[in-house]
Scaffold this active site. Structure first.
Site, mmCIF file in Angstrom:
data_model
loop_
_atom_site.group_PDB
_atom_site.id
_atom_site.type_symbol
_atom_site.label_atom_id
_atom_site.label_comp_id
_atom_site.label_asym_id
_atom_site.label_seq_id
_atom_site.Cartn_x
_atom_site.Cartn_y
_atom_site.Cartn_z
ATOM 1 N N CYS A 1 0.820 -1.221 0.000
ATOM 2 C CA CYS A 1 0.000 0.000 0.000
ATOM 3 C C CYS A 1 0.850 1.265 0.000
ATOM 4 O O CYS A 1 0.380 2.328 -0.394
ATOM 5 C CB CYS A 1 -0.934 -0.010 1.205
ATOM 6 S SG CYS A 1 -2.057 -1.403 1.123
ATOM 7 N N HIS B 1 -3.706 6.986 1.974
ATOM 8 C CA HIS B 1 -4.062 5.662 1.458
ATOM 9 C C HIS B 1 -5.460 5.312 1.964
ATOM 10 O O HIS B 1 -5.813 5.637 3.095
ATOM 11 C CB HIS B 1 -3.029 4.648 1.965
ATOM 12 C CG HIS B 1 -3.395 3.234 1.681
ATOM 13 N ND1 HIS B 1 -3.670 2.776 0.414
ATOM 14 C CD2 HIS B 1 -3.548 2.160 2.508
ATOM 15 C CE1 HIS B 1 -3.961 1.489 0.464
ATOM 16 N NE2 HIS B 1 -3.898 1.096 1.722
ATOM 17 N N ASN C 1 -10.146 -0.535 -1.277
ATOM 18 C CA ASN C 1 -8.685 -0.414 -1.163
ATOM 19 C C ASN C 1 -8.057 -0.936 -2.459
ATOM 20 O O ASN C 1 -8.108 -2.138 -2.732
ATOM 21 C CB ASN C 1 -8.208 -1.225 0.050
ATOM 22 C CG ASN C 1 -6.711 -1.131 0.279
ATOM 23 O OD1 ASN C 1 -5.969 -0.629 -0.571
ATOM 24 N ND2 ASN C 1 -6.262 -1.629 1.407
HETATM 25 O O1 UT7 Z 1 -4.143 -1.470 2.984
HETATM 26 C C1 UT7 Z 1 -3.487 -2.484 3.657
HETATM 27 C C2 UT7 Z 1 -3.589 -2.293 5.094
HETATM 28 N N1 UT7 Z 1 -4.811 -2.867 5.577
HETATM 29 C C3 UT7 Z 1 -5.520 -2.252 6.465
HETATM 30 O O2 UT7 Z 1 -5.182 -1.150 6.828
HETATM 31 C C4 UT7 Z 1 -6.704 -2.980 7.042
HETATM 32 C C5 UT7 Z 1 -6.775 -2.743 8.513
HETATM 33 N N2 UT7 Z 1 -7.871 -3.430 9.164
HETATM 34 C C6 UT7 Z 1 -9.165 -3.134 8.975
HETATM 35 O O3 UT7 Z 1 -9.502 -2.314 8.163
HETATM 36 C C7 UT7 Z 1 -10.191 -3.805 9.841
HETATM 37 O O4 UT7 Z 1 -9.542 -4.504 10.882
HETATM 38 C C8 UT7 Z 1 -11.117 -4.787 9.086
HETATM 39 C C9 UT7 Z 1 -12.086 -4.007 8.217
HETATM 40 C C10 UT7 Z 1 -10.315 -5.730 8.237
HETATM 41 C C11 UT7 Z 1 -11.943 -5.593 10.088
HETATM 42 O O5 UT7 Z 1 -12.652 -4.723 10.940
HETATM 43 P P1 UT7 Z 1 -12.650 -4.979 12.522
HETATM 44 O O6 UT7 Z 1 -13.516 -3.949 13.112
HETATM 45 O O7 UT7 Z 1 -11.219 -5.026 12.957
HETATM 46 O O8 UT7 Z 1 -13.360 -6.364 12.631
HETATM 47 P P2 UT7 Z 1 -12.808 -7.717 13.245
HETATM 48 O O9 UT7 Z 1 -11.786 -8.299 12.342
HETATM 49 O O10 UT7 Z 1 -12.462 -7.483 14.677
HETATM 50 O O11 UT7 Z 1 -14.115 -8.602 13.171
HETATM 51 C C12 UT7 Z 1 -15.290 -8.255 13.923
HETATM 52 C C13 UT7 Z 1 -16.373 -9.268 13.596
HETATM 53 C C14 UT7 Z 1 -15.892 -10.719 13.636
HETATM 54 O O12 UT7 Z 1 -16.956 -11.494 14.139
HETATM 55 P P3 UT7 Z 1 -16.908 -12.040 15.663
HETATM 56 O O13 UT7 Z 1 -15.640 -12.808 15.765
HETATM 57 O O14 UT7 Z 1 -16.904 -10.799 16.505
HETATM 58 O O15 UT7 Z 1 -18.146 -12.844 15.754
HETATM 59 C C15 UT7 Z 1 -15.685 -11.050 12.178
HETATM 60 O O16 UT7 Z 1 -15.836 -12.425 11.897
HETATM 61 O O17 UT7 Z 1 -16.830 -9.035 12.245
HETATM 62 C C16 UT7 Z 1 -16.803 -10.264 11.524
HETATM 63 N N3 UT7 Z 1 -16.540 -9.992 10.114
HETATM 64 C C17 UT7 Z 1 -17.496 -9.764 9.213
HETATM 65 N N4 UT7 Z 1 -18.839 -9.763 9.308
HETATM 66 C C18 UT7 Z 1 -19.536 -9.492 8.183
HETATM 67 C C19 UT7 Z 1 -15.332 -9.873 9.521
HETATM 68 N N5 UT7 Z 1 -15.497 -9.593 8.213
HETATM 69 C C20 UT7 Z 1 -16.834 -9.518 8.018
HETATM 70 C C21 UT7 Z 1 -17.610 -9.258 6.877
HETATM 71 N N6 UT7 Z 1 -18.962 -9.254 6.993
HETATM 72 N N7 UT7 Z 1 -17.078 -9.007 5.661
#
Ligand code: UT7
Length: 334
Positions: free
Chosen positions: A115, A255, A285
């Protein structure tokens, strides 16, 4: 006359026509529009037609960039392509772009900065202008992220889109151009955002394919925390080193990985919405293409003008951190 600087004298973009909405993704993976919008800020993303490689969209952005400047491809000295989705390991995508656009006198190479790739390529290209070695450097950020996504992994497949952006760098002595940059890598971040398969560590076998090692993997929460901290730290450090504060900044070109990361960084830096470009809702992204796309959005909105102080900032796989400060060069945009 001011000192010699590397100025951005043109911008070209290529965004594939095909749009995939959050509702489209919800048809084949367990997700929903509300989760994606609120957790990431993404509403839709553009994706290439299956089989379209990065060199094709990179070449389209490059052609757009050169046409807007009104110069022939044969005038380009160097092509640098930032990408993590090259057409193949070798030859470099830059070589394929060189052939596609007919840049008969150019040499080139690729940069793997994820990125942060575009910011790295931009500062690298600037060095060739500053030494006087070259007069026209084409810097391209292009990724076909859909080629490395696992569409059964809802935690990653909803985040990315495909696009390409290109800028032309030329010497300037009018005060505009790159003022400074601050880059960093932290290899302890490697296990948190990566694609394990296909390289010398895990050469392709039936097993690596079965284990989906050729798809992007991410520990989102870990990357999120690092990105929020580093965005603000790096941007504030670069501003301070050049005797500026957030008040002096006219436009922040971050970004686009997650709207919550951008908002948190913006809050820490104390800069208002009017100075921050956000277009993740439309594109998702796009890895190396997000910053040129952000330039395009700022120009479309009339928010990027000659003399403006602009800052690009990115955090990504590696971990990589890339920040650059630019005094914007005016050029026509329509
Ligand atoms: O450009 C490269 C660099 N990348 C980044 O900067 C990405 C950085 N990270 C993020 O943007 C975020 O961490 C994410 C968008 C990837 C995830 O968001 P989050 O608020 O950190 O969610 P999480 O991973 O803690 O997941 C929360 C819940 C989980 O369910 P449980 O375990 O709480 O039951 C996930 O399984 O959300 C669930 N989940 C989803 N639910 C519906 C994860 N992905 C999805 C989805 N749809 N697509």
């Amino acid at each position: 006359m001011s000192q010699l600087r590397a100025a951005i004298t043109s911008l070209g973009l290529h965004v594939p026509e095909r749009v995939v909405t959050n509702a489209d993704l919800a048809k084949y993976v367990d997700t929903n529009d509300e989760w994606i919008r609120t957790r990431t800020g993404i509403c839709e993303r553009h994706v290439v037609e299956p089989g379209t490689p990065t060199s094709v969209i990179a070449a389209k952005a490059a052609q757009d960039c050169l046409e807007r400047r009104g110069i022939a491809p044969s005038e380009v000295d160097l092509i640098i392509v930032a990408t993590v989705t090259p057409d193949m390991f070798f030859p470099a995508t830059a070589c394929l772009v060189q052939e596609k656009i007919g840049a008969t006198k150019a040499w080139g190479f690729d940069i793997s900065g994820a990125c942060s790739g575009f910011v790295y390529a931009f500062t690298m290209g600037a060095q060739f202008i500053l030494t006087g070695a070259h007069k026209k450097v084409l810097v391209i950020g292009a990724d076909v992220m859909t080629s490395i996504l696992d569409y059964q992994d809802r935690t990653t497949c909803v985040l990315f889109g495909d696009a390409a952006g290109a800028v032309l760098l030329e010497p300037a002595t009018d005060g505009s151009g790159m003022l400074d940059f601050a880059h960093e890598v932290d290899g302890t971040g490697a296990p948190f955002l990566y694609m394990p398969g296909g390289g010398s560590l895990h050469p392709p076998t039936h097993e690596t394919v079965d284990q989906k090692l050729h798809s992007l993997r991410q520990d989102g929460a870990h990357v999120f925390k690092y990105a929020v901290r580093k965005f603000a730290e790096s941007a504030a450090g670069l501003l301070a080193r050049n005797g500026f504060t957030g008040d002096d900044l006219d436009i922040f070109l971050p970004h686009q990985a997650n709207i919550r990361i951008i908002n948190a960084a913006q809050e820490r830096m104390g800069i208002p919405d009017s100075k921050v470009v956000k277009n993740i809702d439309r594109y998702g992204n796009t890895t190396a293409a997000t910053i040129p796309l952000a330039m395009g959005t700022a120009l479309d909105e009339g928010r990027l003008k000659a003399g403006n102080l602009a800052m690009m900032a990115a955090v990504g796989a590696g971990f990589t951190v890339g920040t650059a400060l630019v005094r914007w060069t005016g050029f026509e945009w329509s």
